[in-house]
Design an enzyme around this catalytic site. Structure first.
Site, PDB file in Angstrom:
ATOM      1  CB  SER A  70      16.023  56.672  23.872  1.00  0.00           C
ATOM      2  OG  SER A  70      15.247  57.157  22.400  1.00  0.00           O
ATOM      3  CE1 TYR A 102      15.242  50.998  23.107  1.00  0.00           C
ATOM      4  CE2 TYR A 102      13.661  52.727  21.918  1.00  0.00           C
ATOM      5  CZ  TYR A 102      15.122  52.248  22.526  1.00  0.00           C
ATOM      6  OH  TYR A 102      16.670  53.111  22.849  1.00  0.00           O
TER       7      TYR A 102
END
Length: 336
Positions: free
Chosen positions: A125, A149
């Site tokens: 990401s 995350y």
């Protein structure tokens, strides 16, 4: 016919990537624990593509469960999407995110090696970059994860590099920008049981329901004072992934930013939603979050030069598809 395993394949990205691969005559095997996804979506895939779609429900961290699947099939490619993915939740539950996201990856890597899978693909990401202070951001920029995350994605990339050094199995790491919109033919959009909304779904849902929205900061040094982010239609993203998988000759670990390479401001998203719905939205701005970057755009030069990728959809198509998708799920029995 190429056989491809997709972990987390019942989620937003998994469903759309499955569609792109199925239109190219691949055979898809989806594994998902369904804690954040809906069985109805898997039924749609099976209804339209029949025996070329197989589904297994279970936890990707469960080694014996996953091994039983690898023993039944001979996978050419494994696309590892399964992960907890919400930044705010990861701040509240960092150990849960670390355990799930890292252990599921290790399970997949060990099985890919054991069963001689030809190639691994991993969903990373844009969050791995953090606030770089410069834009556009290319793949060589220093990583600076700002959430648990994001840290799991950085750690996952490093684990894959070490694994490749030992196994020599090629790997592609996709650093996705902000996927948005929906496939309106099959009605696959950003929809979860947990109820977390990214920016565009939040704006569309609030607009349709006449809810007032609150945003942080309209004094950024940008063209209209609101933060600029890089959004890509999920169908474009899925088609790009499919093209890379089908054409890549890379024998090492290839890292690719997957983005439009251009940005849209928050206010541009609001005004475009107003235009498409033909209504004035209710919103206000509060004080800016000083830790938030004003502009974050990924440099997609490497992707476009290496794979001649194109983007079919712009901001209006992203938002109009989200409007259609939201109206669809609102009319169904889905939890929204």
């Amino acid at each position: 016919m190429e056989q491809i395993l997709i972990t987390g394949g019942a989620g937003y990205l998994g469903l759309n990537i499955s569609l792109s691969l199925l239109t190219q005559d691949c055979e898809i095997f989806i594994v998902d624990d369904m804690k954040n996804s809906f069985e109805e979506h898997i039924s749609v895939l099976i209804k339209n593509f029949g025996s070329r779609v197989s589904f297994y429900q279970g936890d990707v961290c469960d080694y014996e469960f996953m091994k039983s699947i690898f023993e039944k099939h001979s996978f050419d490619n494994v696309i590892h999407l399964a992960a907890y993915k919400y930044v705010s939740e990861s701040v509240e539950k960092p150990e849960l995110y670390k355990a799930n996201n890292i252990e599921s990856l290790k399970t997949i890597l060990n099985l890919c090696e054991e069963f001689n899978v030809s190639r691994l693909s991993f969903a990373s990401s844009a969050v791995v970059y953090g606030n770089t202070g410069s834009t556009p951001i290319n793949e060589d920029c220093t990583l600076s994860p700002l959430s648990p995350y994001a840290k799991t994605k950085c750690d996952g990339e490093e684990i894959i590099k070490q694994w490749h050094a030992q196994t020599k199995i090629p790997a592609t790491i996709f650093r996705f920008s902000n996927p948005a919109g929906a496939n309106t033919k099959f009605m696959f959009g950003d929809h979860s049981k947990k109820g977390f909304d990214n920016l565009i779904p939040y704006i569309v849902k609030s607009a349709i329901n006449d809810n007032e929205m609150t945003f942080k900061g309209n004094d950024h040094p940008t063209r209209d004072g609101t933060p600029v982010r890089d959004y890509i239609h999920v169908t474009d993203l899925a088609d790009i992934v499919a093209k890379v998988l089908n054409t890549s000759k890379n024998s090492g670990v290839e890292i690719l930013n997957v983005s439009r390479g251009t940005g849209f401001s928050l206010l541009e998203i609001v005004l475009t939603t107003e235009k498409l719905l033909n209504k004035k939205l209710k919103y206000q701005f509060t004080n800016r979050n000083n830790n938030e970057s004003s502009v974050s755009i990924l440099d997609s030069t490497k992707l476009t030069q290496s794979y001649s990728t194109i983007h079919k959809f712009g901001l209006e198509e992203i938002i109009s598809s989200q409007i259609e998708f939201y109206k669809h799920i609102s009319s169904k029995r889905f939890k929204i």
